[in-house]
Design an enzyme around this catalytic site. Structure first.
Site, mmCIF file in Angstrom:
data_model
loop_
_atom_site.group_PDB
_atom_site.id
_atom_site.type_symbol
_atom_site.label_atom_id
_atom_site.label_comp_id
_atom_site.label_asym_id
_atom_site.label_seq_id
_atom_site.Cartn_x
_atom_site.Cartn_y
_atom_site.Cartn_z
ATOM 1 N N LYS A 176 69.965 76.619 79.834
ATOM 2 C CA LYS A 176 68.742 77.419 79.669
ATOM 3 C C LYS A 176 68.481 78.449 80.769
ATOM 4 C CE LYS A 176 67.539 76.745 76.344
ATOM 5 N NZ LYS A 176 68.394 77.167 75.179
ATOM 6 N N GLY A 196 69.986 81.326 80.799
ATOM 7 C CA GLY A 196 70.289 82.660 80.260
ATOM 8 C C GLY A 196 71.772 82.824 79.936
ATOM 9 N N THR A 197 72.410 81.719 79.606
ATOM 10 C CA THR A 197 73.838 81.699 79.275
ATOM 11 C C THR A 197 74.183 82.669 78.155
ATOM 12 O OG1 THR A 197 73.451 79.322 79.456
ATOM 13 C CG2 THR A 197 75.723 80.031 79.000
ATOM 14 N N THR A 198 73.402 82.600 77.087
ATOM 15 C CA THR A 198 73.694 83.401 75.903
ATOM 16 C C THR A 198 73.540 84.885 76.223
ATOM 17 O OG1 THR A 198 72.646 81.579 74.726
ATOM 18 C CG2 THR A 198 73.204 83.539 73.433
ATOM 19 N N HIS A 244 78.653 74.475 81.255
ATOM 20 C CA HIS A 244 77.462 74.032 81.989
ATOM 21 C C HIS A 244 77.842 73.022 83.070
ATOM 22 C CE1 HIS A 244 74.669 76.125 79.497
ATOM 23 N NE2 HIS A 244 74.772 75.356 78.440
ATOM 24 N N ARG A 254 68.424 80.444 87.142
ATOM 25 C CA ARG A 254 67.046 80.796 86.777
ATOM 26 C C ARG A 254 66.096 79.903 87.561
ATOM 27 N NH1 ARG A 254 64.851 80.590 80.471
ATOM 28 N NH2 ARG A 254 63.035 81.928 80.810
ATOM 29 N N SER A 285 61.942 75.941 79.584
ATOM 30 C CA SER A 285 62.857 76.351 78.532
ATOM 31 C C SER A 285 63.694 75.157 78.041
ATOM 32 C CB SER A 285 63.773 77.463 79.053
ATOM 33 O OG SER A 285 64.637 77.908 78.040
ATOM 34 N N TYR A 338 68.454 85.234 86.642
ATOM 35 C CA TYR A 338 67.743 85.615 85.421
ATOM 36 C C TYR A 338 66.617 86.600 85.743
ATOM 37 C CZ TYR A 338 65.091 84.840 81.050
ATOM 38 O OH TYR A 338 64.414 85.009 79.868
ATOM 39 N N PHE A 394 65.891 91.391 74.470
ATOM 40 C CA PHE A 394 65.458 90.116 73.892
ATOM 41 C C PHE A 394 65.165 90.232 72.390
ATOM 42 C CE2 PHE A 394 62.146 87.084 72.686
ATOM 43 C CZ PHE A 394 62.775 85.890 73.007
HETATM 44 P P1 A3P Z 1 63.122 80.791 76.960
HETATM 45 O O1 A3P Z 1 63.216 79.436 76.336
HETATM 46 O O2 A3P Z 1 62.331 80.778 78.229
HETATM 47 O O3 A3P Z 1 62.652 81.847 76.027
HETATM 48 P P2 A3P Z 1 70.580 79.687 77.419
HETATM 49 O O4 A3P Z 1 71.253 80.809 76.704
HETATM 50 O O5 A3P Z 1 71.172 79.376 78.733
HETATM 51 O O6 A3P Z 1 70.410 78.507 76.533
HETATM 52 O O7 A3P Z 1 69.117 80.207 77.809
HETATM 53 C C1 A3P Z 1 68.143 80.442 76.826
HETATM 54 C C2 A3P Z 1 66.973 81.148 77.461
HETATM 55 O O8 A3P Z 1 67.355 82.519 77.720
HETATM 56 C C3 A3P Z 1 65.769 81.204 76.544
HETATM 57 O O9 A3P Z 1 64.629 81.221 77.412
HETATM 58 C C4 A3P Z 1 65.992 82.532 75.855
HETATM 59 O O10 A3P Z 1 64.853 83.076 75.256
HETATM 60 C C5 A3P Z 1 66.452 83.372 77.037
HETATM 61 N N1 A3P Z 1 67.128 84.609 76.613
HETATM 62 C C6 A3P Z 1 68.145 84.739 75.752
HETATM 63 N N2 A3P Z 1 68.438 86.045 75.555
HETATM 64 C C7 A3P Z 1 67.579 86.746 76.322
HETATM 65 C C8 A3P Z 1 67.366 88.147 76.534
HETATM 66 N N3 A3P Z 1 68.090 89.071 75.907
HETATM 67 N N4 A3P Z 1 66.387 88.506 77.391
HETATM 68 C C9 A3P Z 1 65.626 87.581 78.016
HETATM 69 N N5 A3P Z 1 65.778 86.250 77.842
HETATM 70 C C10 A3P Z 1 66.741 85.831 77.007
#
Ligand code: A3P
Length: 297
Positions: free
Chosen positions: A48, A50-52, A111, A133, A141, A197, A233
């Site tokens: 959580k 900001g991996t994705t 992870h 983060r 998150s 992040y 986002f």
């Molecule tokens: P929130 O739950 O605070 O919204 P991971 O990819 O490591 O699982 O992390 C997911 C978190 O990154 C989520 O946080 C998600 O909304 C946020 N996230 C994903 N893409 C994003 C983007 N383009 N800009 C900002 N936050 C992003």
């Protein structure tokens, strides 16, 4: 008609000193003997952080121009395989996916705490990107994620969740240990780019420039524009290839994967008392590190 087996929430157990669930430890031997290639790029994060987001940016940096098909038909978790994953509901684990990847460089998500990274990554001197983060937003998150992801242990109520977060009883272990041990690794391993992040939220263009320069890439103005737009986002939330809407283990009605994407959302969940206790404990746990986080920007 065959009914799909309902996903079962897994139990947390101690795996070599780190709280873990089966679907990330059951492939251990195979993961540890994974042969990294020198051009592999490892994206490491605590869940959580900001991996994705960073995965998608890397994917656009390397493959944004290559094929429209990749961008419109292959979900991010297939483009950037999750190395240690071995979900019972999927027949292909992360390593199998990686070994079948037709493109290079291979972008690899993990992870794992730093001590679990397969040794070939270090031997091959692979580029590694670590994204961190701040603890409060990360905990919030993770709480919402554990509610919506049907293989993760039950989240329970927020106050008990926060306590377990502080105790490090989370899948992949303690946030404090994770961010600190990776930070320490920078002292001895120079091919590691440590990102935040909060910096990405503050100025994504600057962070993409830093990332590109670490990777030795120089995207054109047009490519960069494409990355900044794609990685917004709202756009990632709408994009079926990045929003995890195709993953059946997740119940987006409970909480969407692309939830808020903000710095400081923790203020909506932490009570004043929780915040005070958290801050005191944080000071103690982080007293021996130079690592600094911003809880707001
Ligand atoms: P929130 O739950 O605070 O919204 P991971 O990819 O490591 O699982 O992390 C997911 C978190 O990154 C989520 O946080 C998600 O909304 C946020 N996230 C994903 N893409 C994003 C983007 N383009 N800009 C900002 N936050 C992003």
């Amino acid at each position: 008609f065959k009914k799909m087996a309902a996903p079962v929430r897994e139990e947390l157990f101690d795996f070599q000193g780190v709280p873990m669930i089966n679907c990330f430890s059951s492939n251990w031997e195979k993961v540890q003997s994974f042969q990294a290639r020198p051009d592999d790029i490892l994206i490491a994060t605590y869940p959580k952080a900001g991996t994705t987001w960073v995965s998608y940016i890397l994917d656009l940096l390397y493959f944004g121009q290559s094929s429209l098909e990749r961008q419109t038909s292959i979900p991010i978790y297939e483009r950037v395989p999750f190395m240690e994953s071995a979900f019972p509901s999927m027949d292909t684990g992360g390593i199998d996916l990686l070994e079948k990847l037709p493109t290079s460089p291979r972008l690899i998500k993990t992870h794992f705490p730093v001590q679990f990274v397969p040794k070939s990554f270090w031997e091959q001197n692979c580029k590694i990107i670590y994204m961190a983060r701040n603890a409060k937003d990360n905990a919030v998150s993770y709480f919402h994620f554990d509610r919506m992801n049907r293989v993760q242990p039950e989240a329970g109520d927020w106050s008990s969740y926060l306590r377990r977060f502080m105790e490090g009883k989370m899948v992949f272990g303690s946030w404090y240990d994770h961010v600190n041990a990776w930070w320490k690794k920078k002292e001895t391993y120079s091919n590691l780019h440590y990102m935040f992040y909060e910096d990405m939220i503050e100025d994504l263009g600057r962070e993409v420039d830093r990332l590109s320069s670490f990777l030795g890439l120089s995207p054109s103005a047009e490519e960069k524009e494409n990355i900044l737009t794609g990685a917004k986002f709202d756009n990632m939330k709408k994009n079926k290839m990045t929003n995890y809407s195709t993953v059946l283990l997740m119940d987006h009605k409970v909480s969407p994967f692309m939830r808020k994407g903000k710095v400081g959302d923790w203020k909506n969940l932490f009570t004043e008392a929780q915040n005070k206790e958290f801050d005191q404990d944080y000071k103690q746990k982080m007293k021996n590190t130079t690592l600094q986080f911003r809880n707001e920007i």
